[in-house]
Every structure is written in C-alpha cells, then in structure tokens.
Scaffold this active site. Structure first.
Site, PDB file in Angstrom:
ATOM      1  N   ASN A 136      66.051  30.393  36.394  1.00 45.93           N
ATOM      2  CA  ASN A 136      65.108  30.924  37.388  1.00 45.93           C
ATOM      3  C   ASN A 136      64.382  29.734  38.023  1.00 45.93           C
ATOM      4  O   ASN A 136      63.480  29.159  37.425  1.00 45.93           O
ATOM      5  CB  ASN A 136      64.124  31.858  36.675  1.00 45.93           C
ATOM      6  CG  ASN A 136      63.098  32.454  37.620  1.00 45.93           C
ATOM      7  OD1 ASN A 136      63.077  32.130  38.818  1.00 45.93           O
ATOM      8  ND2 ASN A 136      62.240  33.309  37.099  1.00 45.93           N
ATOM      9  N   ARG A 184      68.530  33.909  38.829  1.00 44.96           N
ATOM     10  CA  ARG A 184      67.621  34.844  39.474  1.00 44.96           C
ATOM     11  C   ARG A 184      67.450  34.405  40.927  1.00 44.96           C
ATOM     12  O   ARG A 184      67.149  33.247  41.209  1.00 44.96           O
ATOM     13  CB  ARG A 184      66.263  34.827  38.788  1.00 44.96           C
ATOM     14  CG  ARG A 184      65.298  35.734  39.500  1.00 44.96           C
ATOM     15  CD  ARG A 184      63.877  35.496  39.074  1.00 44.96           C
ATOM     16  NE  ARG A 184      63.007  36.376  39.826  1.00 44.96           N
ATOM     17  CZ  ARG A 184      61.783  36.041  40.203  1.00 44.96           C
ATOM     18  NH1 ARG A 184      61.303  34.853  39.942  1.00 44.96           N
ATOM     19  NH2 ARG A 184      61.048  36.895  40.869  1.00 44.96           N
ATOM     20  N   HIS A 223      60.497  42.570  42.112  1.00 46.19           N
ATOM     21  CA  HIS A 223      60.435  42.909  40.678  1.00 46.19           C
ATOM     22  C   HIS A 223      61.558  43.892  40.300  1.00 46.19           C
ATOM     23  O   HIS A 223      61.463  44.589  39.284  1.00 46.19           O
ATOM     24  CB  HIS A 223      59.107  43.596  40.284  1.00 46.19           C
ATOM     25  CG  HIS A 223      57.906  42.704  40.310  1.00 46.19           C
ATOM     26  ND1 HIS A 223      56.658  43.163  40.691  1.00 46.19           N
ATOM     27  CD2 HIS A 223      57.745  41.404  39.994  1.00 46.19           C
ATOM     28  CE1 HIS A 223      55.784  42.175  40.618  1.00 46.19           C
ATOM     29  NE2 HIS A 223      56.408  41.096  40.195  1.00 46.19           N
ATOM     30  N   ARG A 242      46.581  38.179  45.250  1.00 47.16           N
ATOM     31  CA  ARG A 242      47.029  38.797  46.514  1.00 47.16           C
ATOM     32  C   ARG A 242      46.244  40.077  46.781  1.00 47.16           C
ATOM     33  O   ARG A 242      45.922  40.831  45.853  1.00 47.16           O
ATOM     34  CB  ARG A 242      48.517  39.145  46.450  1.00 47.16           C
ATOM     35  CG  ARG A 242      49.411  37.952  46.306  1.00 47.16           C
ATOM     36  CD  ARG A 242      50.876  38.388  46.419  1.00 47.16           C
ATOM     37  NE  ARG A 242      51.749  37.370  45.881  1.00 47.16           N
ATOM     38  CZ  ARG A 242      52.691  37.590  44.973  1.00 47.16           C
ATOM     39  NH1 ARG A 242      52.921  38.804  44.519  1.00 47.16           N
ATOM     40  NH2 ARG A 242      53.435  36.603  44.533  1.00 47.16           N
ATOM     41  N   GLU A 281      63.478  40.397  31.984  1.00 45.31           N
ATOM     42  CA  GLU A 281      64.333  40.143  33.146  1.00 45.31           C
ATOM     43  C   GLU A 281      65.508  39.236  32.782  1.00 45.31           C
ATOM     44  O   GLU A 281      66.607  39.400  33.300  1.00 45.31           O
ATOM     45  CB  GLU A 281      63.493  39.522  34.268  1.00 45.31           C
ATOM     46  CG  GLU A 281      62.562  40.540  34.920  1.00 45.31           C
ATOM     47  CD  GLU A 281      61.412  39.905  35.683  1.00 45.31           C
ATOM     48  OE1 GLU A 281      60.446  39.445  35.026  1.00 45.31           O
ATOM     49  OE2 GLU A 281      61.465  39.856  36.909  1.00 45.31           O
TER      50      GLU A 281
END
Ligand code: ADP
Length: 397
Positions: A7, A91, A180, A241, A384
């Site tokens: 990743n 990823r 996600h 965010r 993941e």
C-alpha cells in the site's frame, strides 16, 4: 501461496506478507519519509521484536528494495529467499468507472489507472509508482490491483449522479465514486458469517469510522449508496475533513477569508472535522479525553460526529427499505464503545438496540445488540490487507 500486499502513499509504504494456506501474517511493516531526510523502515516478522532500519530511501523503488531485503534478512526476515513470494497485491485508490473488481495488472491496467490520475491526483500516482517499482524489482511475479472504489461500482445512477449540469459527468466524470470499498467488502462478508446468514439475503449498513470515515448501504452484497463522493471529502465528519456542508460556504470563505483554491482545499481536508470543531486534536482518543475533562468544544465535536453517522444510518435504512445489520469498524468503530452507544441511541424505533454490556468490547468480532434487537449490531475489525491478499490469490491461481 505467500502473497505480499503493498500500500504505497506519497511518502510512506505499508506492507504485509501473508501465508494463504492459513491466512497468517508472516511479516509486516511500514516505510516512512520516502524521499525525505530520515527515511526509516519499521519491520516485524512473526512474533519477533520490531526492528527499525534507518537508511536513506530516495524513492519508492529503493524503499521496496529495502522491504524485500528485510523480508529475506537472516536475522529478522520471514522467508529464505524472494522465491518464496508467489504474487503481489497492490492497493490502488481510484479505478474510476473502469473496474468494478480487482484485476491482474498488465499494460492496459496501468494505462487505465494513469487515465484516472485526474480523479485521484494525490493517491493514484504513488500507487502506480509502487506497481512499476515492484515490476522492475520482481519482473516475473504476477501482480494484482485492488481498488478502493471498485466495491461501490454497483451503485445505481440515482445514488452516484450529482445535481449538477449533466455535462460535467459526461465531460469530467464528476460523480460519486465512494472509497474504503475493500474495508466495507471485508466487513459485510464477516457480518454475514457472524449472523449465520447468506450475504445475498442481508441488508447491511457498514460504518467505517477511522481518521477517514464512510458509511455504505449494502443490499445482498451490493453497494446501493455510500457517503464518500467524488473525493473522500464528502459525507461523515472525519478527523480533519469537513464532510457534508453547504457548498456555498466555499465561495463565502474565499471572499471573506481571502482564501485561494489551494488554501480552501487545505481548510476543508486538513483543518476541519473533529480537529476543526474541537481545536484539540484530530485523534478521537484525545478528543474523548478532553471531553471527559469538561472541554465543551471537544464534546461538541463528538456530538456533531455521532449525529452525522446516525443520520446516515437512518437514511440508508430508508434507501435499503429496512436493515438487518449495522457494522462498526476501523479505529474508532472498533474501539470506542461510547461513540457506538451514542450513534445508536434513539434508534430503537427502527429496531436498533445496543446492549451496554456487550458493547463493552474492543478490537474483536462481536455482536453488541440486545438479544431481542430486531437489527444485529456488530463490531468487526477490518482487514483490508487480507482482502487484497484473497483477491490476489484468486486472480493468480
Ligand atoms: P486511518 O486508517 O483512517 O488512519 P484508523 O482506522 O486507524 O484510521 O482510525 C484512527 C482513529 O481511531 C483515530 O482517530 C483514533 O483516535 C481512533 N481510535 C483508535 N483507538 C481508539 C480508542 N481506543 N478509542 C477511541 N478512538 C480510538
């Protein structure tokens, strides 16, 4: 079969080596400060102690070279030689509308991901750099790309079309994509097992609550809606965010705070969320700590966060026409009993009832709803890397 999962971020790189015969983790680690002074590799094999290797790593190729060296090191490695790696899973954040599933990487895939760079200018370039560096280092190994956006490609147009002039969708691909996806896919799969049901028969709402946060409405294993949009900025309140807000605030702030486009982007992505409201931290542990000591803005940040999640859970129950299970995952979702309680409070009218004692759990699969709750509420730690490794195995076999 041993699979290396990679990743790549812009200056960091996470990896995990898995033995797929029992899905165990042989080694994992993190490279930080790639291309910056003080680059280092933190590596751990099996149950050995973590080692930190401090060497200059000027780019991702050098970083991956160090990762492969660490994996095969006599003292702290996990495998004897690179021949023990059978495939690599990468990823990748954005596949636009091109891929609804993971794919084996070839030149066409790389070209398609390059075409998606305008949609993910911060994420796809380092992902691609990692793929190309790995191809140079281990040219004969099969590689697979697993996308954050792919799982959400089943959304119907009424979920992904924005109420903007339609030409922007046609011309610039401006639409909701969702992110996600690999995490949501992993936890809904686990949820079906935990509920002892077939995923095809379930209406599930998956809440991935970490530093980045999103909710997905999943019917029979297919995403019907999700809270992140064209970018990961939309939807829930996050660490830094803002999530949903009146879009007119952007032009108001540009005029009244003299912000240019870049500065505004920084405000919305890096200075907002629970950090912006609390003024304390973007880390929920710090905010929960401050709130418990009486910091009212920290409490307000938690309240705004929880209310937004609750709103999405109820909205998505409407979209799904009912709900069988609600899942909490990622850093906050897996660990914070108080957040889960507060999000689910007042939802008994729609069959969601959390048991305080069962909710007193962290970091492991658990059903936390009352025995007579119509809806099963679950904590499911996401994984993941395992999902990426499973996809890779499936595609290379
Ligand atoms: P990401 O992968 O998006 O960086 P994570 O899924 O690791 O995020 O989640 C990070 C968030 O989870 C942080 O805000 C952290 O404070 C929160 N978190 C982790 N453990 C706990 C805990 N025990 N209680 C409350 N929040 C926690």
């Amino acid at each position: 079969m041993n699979i290396l999962v990679i990743n790549c971020g812009s200056s960091s790189l996470k990896y995990q080596l898995l033995d797929m015969s029992d899905e165990s983790v042989l080694a994992n680690g993190l490279v930080e400060r790639i291309g910056i002074d003080g680059s280092r590799l933190k590596h751990q094999a099996h149950d050995d102690d973590k080692v930190t290797i401090e060497v200059p790593m000027k780019d991702h190729k050098e970083a991956l070279h160090q990762v492969l060296a660490a994996l095969t090191d006599k003292n702290h490695g996990a495998i004897e030689s690179l021949d023990a790696i059978n495939a690599v899973g990468h990823r990748v954040v954005h596949a636009g509308e091109k891929y609804a599933e993971s794919v084996k990487i070839d030149d066409d895939v790389i070209a398609a991901l390059e075409a998606c760079i305008p949609l993910a200018p911060l994420h796809n370039p380092p992902n691609l750099t990692g793929i190309k560096a790995m191809q140079e280092l281990l040219p004969s190994l099969p590689m697979v790309a697993v996308f954050d956006t792919a799982f959400h490609q089943t959304m119907p147009p009424e979920a992904y079309v924005y109420a903007l002039p339609y030409e922007y969708y046609e011309k610039h691909s401006v639409r909701r994509y969702g992110f996600h996806g690999t995490s949501h896919r992993y936890v809904v799969d686990r949820a079906a097992k935990l509920m002892n049901k077939d995923l095809k028969d379930l209406k599930l709402i998956s809440c991935h609550l970490g530093n980045g946060a999103s909710v997905a409405a999943v019917d029979g294993g297919k995403v019907m809606d999700t809270s992140m949009g064209f970018t990961p900025l939309e939807g829930l309140v996050m660490g830094t965010r803002c999530g949903d807000m009146d879009p007119a605030i952007t032009t108001f702030l540009m005029e009244n705070e003299d912000l240019d486009i870049k500065a505004l982007d920084t405000v919305m992505n890096k200075k907002s969320g629970v950090l912006g409201i609390s003024g304390v931290s973007s880390d929920f542990r710090d905010i929960e700590g401050a709130a418990s000591e009486g910091n009212q803005r920290a409490q307000l940040a938690l309240d705004v966060f929880d209310r937004r999640v609750k709103k999405y859970v109820a909205a998505y129950a409407a979209i799904l026409g009912g709900v069988d299970g609600v899942i909490f995952t990622a850093g906050l979702g897996e660990n914070s009993a108080s957040n889960r309680k507060s999000i689910c409070e007042g939802l008994a009218f729609m069959g969601i009832e959390v048991d305080d004692q069962k909710n007193n759990v962290r970091g492991k699969d658990a059903i936390i709803s009352k025995d007579n709750s119509k809806v099963t509420v679950m904590v499911i730690p996401t994984n993941e890397e395992l999902m990426i490794a499973r996809d890779t195995q499936k595609l290379v076999q």
